[in-house]
Design a protein around this motif. Structure first.
Motif, PDB file in Angstrom:
ATOM      1  N   UNK A  65      37.982  18.572  -3.058  1.00 27.69           N
ATOM      2  CA  UNK A  65      37.607  17.380  -2.299  1.00 27.69           C
ATOM      3  C   UNK A  65      37.110  17.808  -0.931  1.00 27.69           C
ATOM      4  N   UNK A  66      36.177  17.062  -0.390  1.00 29.35           N
ATOM      5  CA  UNK A  66      35.823  17.251   1.012  1.00 29.35           C
ATOM      6  C   UNK A  66      36.997  16.814   1.877  1.00 29.35           C
ATOM      7  N   UNK A  67      37.021  17.244   3.117  1.00 24.23           N
ATOM      8  CA  UNK A  67      38.037  16.753   4.049  1.00 24.23           C
ATOM      9  C   UNK A  67      37.939  15.234   4.085  1.00 24.23           C
ATOM     10  N   UNK A  68      39.079  14.554   3.928  1.00 24.26           N
ATOM     11  CA  UNK A  68      39.007  13.093   3.803  1.00 24.26           C
ATOM     12  C   UNK A  68      40.194  12.420   4.477  1.00 24.26           C
ATOM     13  N   UNK A  69      39.980  11.179   4.892  1.00 21.98           N
ATOM     14  CA  UNK A  69      40.981  10.429   5.644  1.00 21.98           C
ATOM     15  C   UNK A  69      42.235  10.105   4.836  1.00 21.98           C
ATOM     16  N   UNK A  70      42.144   9.742   3.527  1.00 22.94           N
ATOM     17  CA  UNK A  70      43.379   9.452   2.795  1.00 22.94           C
ATOM     18  C   UNK A  70      44.353  10.635   2.754  1.00 22.94           C
ATOM     19  N   UNK A  71      43.826  11.855   2.511  1.00 23.90           N
ATOM     20  CA  UNK A  71      44.711  13.019   2.479  1.00 23.90           C
ATOM     21  C   UNK A  71      45.312  13.296   3.859  1.00 23.90           C
ATOM     22  N   UNK A  72      44.514  13.092   4.898  1.00 30.36           N
ATOM     23  CA  UNK A  72      45.034  13.274   6.259  1.00 30.36           C
ATOM     24  C   UNK A  72      46.155  12.271   6.525  1.00 30.36           C
ATOM     25  N   UNK A  73      45.933  11.016   6.113  1.00 30.44           N
ATOM     26  CA  UNK A  73      46.959   9.990   6.346  1.00 30.44           C
ATOM     27  C   UNK A  73      48.243  10.318   5.582  1.00 30.44           C
ATOM     28  N   UNK A  74      48.102  10.713   4.335  1.00 26.66           N
ATOM     29  CA  UNK A  74      49.295  11.046   3.547  1.00 26.66           C
ATOM     30  C   UNK A  74      50.062  12.206   4.184  1.00 26.66           C
ATOM     31  N   UNK A  75      49.326  13.205   4.635  1.00 23.44           N
ATOM     32  CA  UNK A  75      49.956  14.368   5.267  1.00 23.44           C
ATOM     33  C   UNK A  75      50.720  13.936   6.522  1.00 23.44           C
ATOM     34  N   UNK A  76      50.073  13.149   7.364  1.00 17.09           N
ATOM     35  CA  UNK A  76      50.708  12.736   8.626  1.00 17.09           C
ATOM     36  C   UNK A  76      51.941  11.879   8.368  1.00 17.09           C
ATOM     37  N   UNK A  77      51.860  11.009   7.349  1.00 18.73           N
ATOM     38  CA  UNK A  77      53.026  10.185   7.025  1.00 18.73           C
ATOM     39  C   UNK A  77      54.172  11.057   6.526  1.00 18.73           C
ATOM     40  N   UNK A  78      53.870  12.028   5.671  1.00 21.11           N
ATOM     41  CA  UNK A  78      54.915  12.897   5.145  1.00 21.11           C
ATOM     42  C   UNK A  78      55.545  13.739   6.247  1.00 21.11           C
ATOM     43  N   UNK A  79      54.740  14.169   7.217  1.00 24.72           N
ATOM     44  CA  UNK A  79      55.228  15.032   8.290  1.00 24.72           C
ATOM     45  C   UNK A  79      55.768  14.235   9.482  1.00 24.72           C
ATOM     46  N   UNK A  80      55.549  12.912   9.471  1.00 21.74           N
ATOM     47  CA  UNK A  80      55.970  12.122  10.613  1.00 21.74           C
ATOM     48  C   UNK A  80      55.169  12.435  11.864  1.00 21.74           C
ATOM     49  N   UNK A  81      53.900  12.790  11.688  1.00 21.41           N
ATOM     50  CA  UNK A  81      53.046  13.203  12.808  1.00 21.41           C
ATOM     51  C   UNK A  81      52.116  12.050  13.182  1.00 21.41           C
ATOM     52  N   UNK A  82      52.354  11.460  14.334  1.00 22.42           N
ATOM     53  CA  UNK A  82      51.561  10.313  14.779  1.00 22.42           C
ATOM     54  C   UNK A  82      50.541  10.689  15.844  1.00 22.42           C
ATOM     55  N   UNK A  83      50.138  11.935  15.887  1.00 25.66           N
ATOM     56  CA  UNK A  83      49.150  12.372  16.885  1.00 25.66           C
ATOM     57  C   UNK A  83      47.871  11.547  16.738  1.00 25.66           C
ATOM     58  N   UNK A  84      47.414  10.884  17.796  1.00 24.77           N
ATOM     59  CA  UNK A  84      46.219  10.031  17.692  1.00 24.77           C
ATOM     60  C   UNK A  84      44.946  10.809  17.372  1.00 24.77           C
ATOM     61  N   UNK A  85      44.955  12.122  17.518  1.00 24.92           N
ATOM     62  CA  UNK A  85      43.765  12.916  17.209  1.00 24.92           C
ATOM     63  C   UNK A  85      43.427  12.868  15.720  1.00 24.92           C
ATOM     64  N   UNK A  86      44.403  12.449  14.893  1.00 25.81           N
ATOM     65  CA  UNK A  86      44.194  12.465  13.452  1.00 25.81           C
ATOM     66  C   UNK A  86      43.781  11.100  12.893  1.00 25.81           C
ATOM     67  N   UNK A  87      43.475  10.151  13.763  1.00 28.69           N
ATOM     68  CA  UNK A  87      43.034   8.823  13.330  1.00 28.69           C
ATOM     69  C   UNK A  87      41.807   8.398  14.132  1.00 28.69           C
TER      70      UNK A  87
END
Length: 344
Positions: A65-87
């Motif tokens: 897959x190309x880099x994509x927002x759903x995978x980024x969101x799932x990763x951040x939710x699993x890691x508890x990472x709310x860094x605004x740079x990822x949205x």
């Protein structure tokens, strides 16, 4: 006893001592010869392994897959990472996702080279049939943004000489993967495994013969000493960044929101809910009596921590269950924060 008899006795004793010394020297020489033979064989085998260094492990691999927002969101939710740079419209992927974009999933990749398989086959044939991942290292060269296509090449970087670990004796194999985004180097991922022959385990004693098992001790260092000082005083302390006021747990030397090294602490109220949980059945672990529940609890202050749930049977633990902090004395040298639930 005559003088001649005494002399004969001394000669006999001297002869026995000489024979014993000779036997010891012969045994030592035999052991040295065996050790030298074993070392020579290990060196010969390592030379065969070292011949794989520099050979490709994967060539022209493509991310599924190309880099994509759903995978980024799932990763951040699993890691508890709310860094605004990822949205948002200018979002980047968390750098530590580097390997995730190259993974082949259950169907795997078709681009792995025969050299890597041949290396593992050689190790298997020599008795090093077990494998464990030991560590990885990553370097980041540019951010990855949604939509970029991922390609990668991997090489067998090093194969160590024979090493003996608690798991057993074997060889560490390190592969280096260069990850490209739209054809430009984005990062490097080194992944290390140990291929080993399992150590011979001692004969297990019956439960009646075993000493009482001790709970594992936490690793206390300068980064988390304050947390354990708080536990000693029956306080659950959360770090708070004094620059941006973000709370964080577990304790870290710097803020993962703004990177400031300055912080103070906030004492948790103790109120929490079960955010997620697992019930441990197997494998059994000394000092624990399965089945038991291990939960990720969310504190009223918003941070999460892993802990045991007490006060309710393991099969009554549920997501959303209200729990309350308490401190459980394990033994004379260990007290831990746990969370008590109620069936009511």
């Amino acid at each position: 006893m005559t003088a001649d008899a005494e002399a004969d006795g001394r000669d006999a004793e001297g002869g026995a001592d000489t024979a014993a010394a000779a036997a010891v020297l012969a045994a030592e020489a035999e052991a040295e010869t065996e050790a030298e033979t074993e070392a020579a064989e290990a060196a010969r085998f390592h030379a065969l392994l070292a011949a794989f260094e520099g050979l490709p492990a994967a060539t022209a691999g493509r991310g599924k897959d190309a880099v994509n927002e759903p995978m980024i969101r799932h990763w951040c939710e699993a890691m508890g990472d709310a860094n605004p740079a990822y949205t948002g419209p200018d979002a980047i992927a968390p750098p530590t996702m580097l390997q995730a974009w190259t993974m082949g999933g259950l169907s795997g990749h078709a681009d792995r080279s025969s050299a890597y398989d041949d290396l593992l086959t050689l190790l298997d044939g020599a008795g090093f049939t077990s494998v464990v991942a030991t560590d990885c290292e990553q370097e980041y060269h540019r951010p990855l943004r949604p939509g970029v296509a991922i390609t990668f090449d991997a090489v067998i970087e090093t194969v160590s000489p024979r090493k003996t670990t608690k798991l057993g004796t074997g060889h560490f194999v390190t592969t280096r993967m260069d990850v490209q985004a739209d054809g430009e180097l984005a990062g490097t991922h080194r992944f290390r495994i140990l291929k080993y022959a399992p150590a011979v385990r001692p004969v297990r004693r019956s439960p009646a013969q075993r000493p009482p098992a001790q709970r594992p001790r936490p690793v206390i260092n300068r980064d988390n000493q304050g947390f354990w000082d708080g536990v000693r005083d029956h306080k659950l302390l959360i770090q708070r960044c004094t620059s941006c006021a973000a709370l964080r747990f577990p304790w870290l030397p710097g803020c993962n929101a703004c990177a400031s090294p300055d912080w103070d602490t906030v004492e948790a109220s103790g109120a929490a809910t079960v955010f997620s949980y697992v019930v441990m059945h197997h494998p059994p672990f000394p000092a624990f009596d399965p089945p038991y529940a291990v939960a990720l609890v969310e504190l009223a202050e918003g941070v999460r921590m892993v802990s045991n749930i007490t006060g309710v049977p393991y099969d009554k633990v549920r997501i959303g269950l209200p729990v309350q902090l308490e401190f459980l004395r394990i033994d004379d040298g260990l007290e831990l924060p746990v969370f008590r639930g109620s069936e009511g």
